[in-house]
Design a protein around this motif. Structure first.
Motif, PDB file in Angstrom:
ATOM      1  N   GLY A 219     -60.635 -43.002  39.536  1.00 22.48           N
ATOM      2  CA  GLY A 219     -60.271 -43.137  38.131  1.00 22.48           C
ATOM      3  C   GLY A 219     -60.074 -44.600  37.798  1.00 22.48           C
ATOM      4  N   ARG A 220     -59.673 -44.852  36.553  1.00 23.67           N
ATOM      5  CA  ARG A 220     -59.546 -46.248  36.126  1.00 23.67           C
ATOM      6  C   ARG A 220     -58.496 -46.991  36.936  1.00 23.67           C
ATOM      7  NH1 ARG A 220     -57.042 -49.717  32.312  1.00 23.67           N
ATOM      8  NH2 ARG A 220     -58.564 -51.180  31.437  1.00 23.67           N
ATOM      9  N   THR A 221     -57.413 -46.339  37.309  1.00 21.87           N
ATOM     10  CA  THR A 221     -56.307 -47.034  37.971  1.00 21.87           C
ATOM     11  C   THR A 221     -55.993 -46.497  39.355  1.00 21.87           C
ATOM     12  OG1 THR A 221     -54.673 -45.577  36.912  1.00 21.87           O
ATOM     13  CG2 THR A 221     -55.251 -47.630  35.765  1.00 21.87           C
ATOM     14  N   VAL A 222     -56.819 -45.615  39.892  1.00 26.14           N
ATOM     15  CA  VAL A 222     -56.500 -45.042  41.201  1.00 26.14           C
ATOM     16  C   VAL A 222     -57.761 -44.913  42.051  1.00 26.14           C
ATOM     17  CG1 VAL A 222     -56.758 -42.656  40.404  1.00 26.14           C
ATOM     18  CG2 VAL A 222     -55.310 -43.144  42.377  1.00 26.14           C
ATOM     19  N   GLY A 223     -57.595 -45.129  43.350  1.00 25.74           N
ATOM     20  CA  GLY A 223     -58.677 -44.961  44.297  1.00 25.74           C
ATOM     21  C   GLY A 223     -58.171 -44.293  45.565  1.00 25.74           C
ATOM     22  N   LEU A 224     -59.065 -43.613  46.272  1.00 26.72           N
ATOM     23  CA  LEU A 224     -58.743 -42.971  47.549  1.00 26.72           C
ATOM     24  C   LEU A 224     -59.167 -43.900  48.680  1.00 26.72           C
ATOM     25  CD1 LEU A 224     -60.101 -39.395  46.740  1.00 26.72           C
ATOM     26  CD2 LEU A 224     -57.784 -40.271  46.383  1.00 26.72           C
ATOM     27  N   ILE A 243     -54.619 -44.795  58.656  1.00 24.32           N
ATOM     28  CA  ILE A 243     -53.820 -44.886  57.429  1.00 24.32           C
ATOM     29  C   ILE A 243     -54.619 -44.203  56.324  1.00 24.32           C
ATOM     30  CG2 ILE A 243     -52.463 -46.388  55.923  1.00 24.32           C
ATOM     31  CD1 ILE A 243     -52.889 -48.646  57.940  1.00 24.32           C
ATOM     32  N   HIS A 244     -53.980 -43.278  55.616  1.00 26.30           N
ATOM     33  CA  HIS A 244     -54.668 -42.520  54.583  1.00 26.30           C
ATOM     34  C   HIS A 244     -53.799 -42.474  53.327  1.00 26.30           C
ATOM     35  CE1 HIS A 244     -56.923 -41.201  58.110  1.00 26.30           C
ATOM     36  NE2 HIS A 244     -55.768 -40.818  58.634  1.00 26.30           N
ATOM     37  N   GLY A 245     -54.419 -42.733  52.168  1.00 25.30           N
ATOM     38  CA  GLY A 245     -53.609 -42.700  50.959  1.00 25.30           C
ATOM     39  C   GLY A 245     -54.339 -43.167  49.720  1.00 25.30           C
ATOM     40  N   LEU A 246     -53.599 -43.830  48.839  1.00 25.44           N
ATOM     41  CA  LEU A 246     -54.080 -44.191  47.514  1.00 25.44           C
ATOM     42  C   LEU A 246     -53.949 -45.686  47.260  1.00 25.44           C
ATOM     43  CD1 LEU A 246     -52.239 -41.430  45.428  1.00 25.44           C
ATOM     44  CD2 LEU A 246     -54.597 -41.348  46.268  1.00 25.44           C
ATOM     45  N   ARG A 247     -54.825 -46.176  46.376  1.00 27.70           N
ATOM     46  CA  ARG A 247     -54.675 -47.522  45.819  1.00 27.70           C
ATOM     47  C   ARG A 247     -54.497 -47.392  44.310  1.00 27.70           C
ATOM     48  NH1 ARG A 247     -58.327 -52.218  47.835  1.00 27.70           N
ATOM     49  NH2 ARG A 247     -56.536 -52.306  49.277  1.00 27.70           N
ATOM     50  N   LEU A 248     -53.390 -47.912  43.792  1.00 28.80           N
ATOM     51  CA  LEU A 248     -53.130 -47.941  42.362  1.00 28.80           C
ATOM     52  C   LEU A 248     -53.462 -49.338  41.862  1.00 28.80           C
ATOM     53  CD1 LEU A 248     -49.694 -46.062  42.401  1.00 28.80           C
ATOM     54  CD2 LEU A 248     -51.994 -45.085  42.193  1.00 28.80           C
ATOM     55  N   PHE A 255     -51.509 -51.669  44.317  1.00 29.85           N
ATOM     56  CA  PHE A 255     -50.412 -51.122  45.110  1.00 29.85           C
ATOM     57  C   PHE A 255     -50.996 -50.049  46.019  1.00 29.85           C
ATOM     58  CE2 PHE A 255     -48.561 -52.714  41.233  1.00 29.85           C
ATOM     59  CZ  PHE A 255     -47.387 -53.334  41.646  1.00 29.85           C
ATOM     60  N   ASP A 256     -50.779 -50.194  47.334  1.00 34.91           N
ATOM     61  CA  ASP A 256     -51.312 -49.255  48.309  1.00 34.91           C
ATOM     62  C   ASP A 256     -50.182 -48.390  48.862  1.00 34.91           C
ATOM     63  OD1 ASP A 256     -53.770 -50.464  47.919  1.00 34.91           O
ATOM     64  OD2 ASP A 256     -53.523 -51.816  49.622  1.00 34.91           O
ATOM     65  N   ILE A 257     -50.392 -47.081  48.840  1.00 33.10           N
ATOM     66  CA  ILE A 257     -49.407 -46.127  49.328  1.00 33.10           C
ATOM     67  C   ILE A 257     -50.116 -45.175  50.283  1.00 33.10           C
ATOM     68  CG2 ILE A 257     -47.735 -44.349  48.696  1.00 33.10           C
ATOM     69  CD1 ILE A 257     -47.760 -45.572  45.855  1.00 33.10           C
ATOM     70  N   GLY A 258     -49.574 -45.032  51.489  1.00 35.94           N
ATOM     71  CA  GLY A 258     -50.259 -44.176  52.438  1.00 35.94           C
ATOM     72  C   GLY A 258     -49.370 -43.648  53.539  1.00 35.94           C
ATOM     73  N   ALA A 259     -49.993 -42.890  54.426  1.00 35.73           N
ATOM     74  CA  ALA A 259     -49.317 -42.334  55.604  1.00 35.73           C
ATOM     75  C   ALA A 259     -50.033 -42.832  56.850  1.00 35.73           C
ATOM     76  CB  ALA A 259     -49.325 -40.816  55.553  1.00 35.73           C
ATOM     77  N   VAL A 260     -49.253 -43.332  57.805  1.00 34.06           N
ATOM     78  CA  VAL A 260     -49.788 -43.850  59.064  1.00 34.06           C
ATOM     79  C   VAL A 260     -49.693 -42.761  60.133  1.00 34.06           C
ATOM     80  CG1 VAL A 260     -49.623 -45.656  60.806  1.00 34.06           C
ATOM     81  CG2 VAL A 260     -48.995 -46.158  58.434  1.00 34.06           C
ATOM     82  N   VAL A 261     -50.821 -42.445  60.741  1.00 36.37           N
ATOM     83  CA  VAL A 261     -50.868 -41.430  61.802  1.00 36.37           C
ATOM     84  C   VAL A 261     -51.209 -42.125  63.121  1.00 36.37           C
ATOM     85  CG1 VAL A 261     -51.983 -39.335  62.630  1.00 36.37           C
ATOM     86  CG2 VAL A 261     -51.597 -39.662  60.177  1.00 36.37           C
ATOM     87  N   ILE A 262     -50.371 -41.938  64.134  1.00 34.74           N
ATOM     88  CA  ILE A 262     -50.573 -42.549  65.453  1.00 34.74           C
ATOM     89  C   ILE A 262     -50.633 -41.429  66.479  1.00 34.74           C
ATOM     90  CG2 ILE A 262     -49.669 -44.182  67.153  1.00 34.74           C
ATOM     91  CD1 ILE A 262     -48.114 -45.509  64.855  1.00 34.74           C
ATOM     92  N   SER A 263     -51.744 -41.330  67.182  1.00 35.98           N
ATOM     93  CA  SER A 263     -51.947 -40.200  68.087  1.00 35.98           C
ATOM     94  C   SER A 263     -50.889 -40.122  69.185  1.00 35.98           C
ATOM     95  CB  SER A 263     -53.340 -40.274  68.717  1.00 35.98           C
ATOM     96  OG  SER A 263     -53.482 -41.472  69.488  1.00 35.98           O
TER      97      SER A 263
END
Length: 281
Positions: A219-224, A243-248, A255-263
């Protein structure tokens, strides 16, 4: 009588100027411009008036009087795709790089996880230099410094090749580092990158690292966004960090918001929070 005559003359002389201002304020949309200031600020709007001292721009937020001496350049405004502006931080994902170069005389400030601060600047079309520091160690008197030089080249319409170094450590002590190469396919609004590097850590085994990351504007202000690393170790095998999440996004900020997964810790801690911020200049 003399005073009245003087005022009348001044009024008559001012009529051409007033008429010109009115004419300028009704310019067609073809005069939509982008004004870039020397401090990095940007104004989009309709150019009403320009002279040796000031530039007058009007947009939906009102009129702006800008000092001409502070203006870097004025160019015709072009709507960049259906979103109005490009992904402002297309040279990196959450943390790792794309192969897209920063570009000459542009750069950005980036904050990662509140404590890590970086500044990267393009010194040519294809080469950038950068570095940063970790805040908490600096406050404690044992600052951790980081360097992040990078080169990037566009070799086809949607294909980029890049390479760089990420290194850091406490000042006065031996640090750790990684050299890497990366290939990116796509454009700022949708891309996929594959990278490989070699992490060198003092008194530890050197690790080959592979990266697979991607970005898709939704979208205009959000990315995956997703960023994935695979570390090959002799004892523990492959360790995965993602790391998986969104860019606003706005015109100059992300602004990057995400979740960090470490095996290695996924059974006990499924995910850790990630936050980041960047501003281009």
């Amino acid at each position: 009588m003399k005073k009245f005559t003087t005022i009348l003359c001044l009024f008559i002389l001012s009529i051409p100027t007033l008429a010109q201002n009115i004419q300028d304020s009704t310019l067609s949309p073809n005069t939509h411009v982008t004004v870039k200031m020397s401090n990095g600020d940007t104004f989009n709007g309709f150019l009403i008036q320009q002279n040796d001292t000031t530039v007058l721009v009007h947009n939906e937020n009102g009129k702006f009087i800008l000092f001409a001496s502070k203006v870097r350049n004025i160019s015709k405004y072009s709507l960049r795709g259906k979103y109005g502006f490009e992904n402002p931080h297309d040279t990196r994902y959450f943390f790792g790089p794309t192969a897209i170069p920063i570009g000459k005389e542009t750069g950005y400030y980036q904050n990662v996880l509140v404590a890590f601060n970086f500044v990267n600047v393009g010194i040519s079309k294809n080469i950038s230099i950068g570095g940063g520091f970790e805040f908490i160690s600096t406050v404690l008197g044992t600052p951790i410094a980081l360097i992040t030089p990078k080169v990037g080249f566009q070799v086809a319409e949607k294909l980029y090749l890049g390479a760089g170094i990420f290194a850091g450590g406490m000042l006065g002590e031996t640090g750790a580092g990684m050299g890497y190469g990366v290939i990116t396919y796509g454009h700022p609004e949708a891309n996929l990158s594959f990278g490989t590097g070699y992490a060198m850590i003092p008194d530890e085994e050197s690790l080959p690292v592979f990266m697979l990351s991607g970005f898709k504007r939704a979208g205009r202000t959000v990315g995956l966004m997703t960023e994935n690393y695979f570390f090959n170790t002799e004892i523990e095998g492959t360790i995965y960090v993602g790391i998986h999440g969104l860019r606003l996004m706005s015109y100059k900020n992300s602004f990057d918001i995400g979740a960090v997964v470490i095996s290695e810790i996924a059974d006990e801690v499924p995910a850790l929070p990630f936050v980041g911020y960047s501003r281009v200049f």
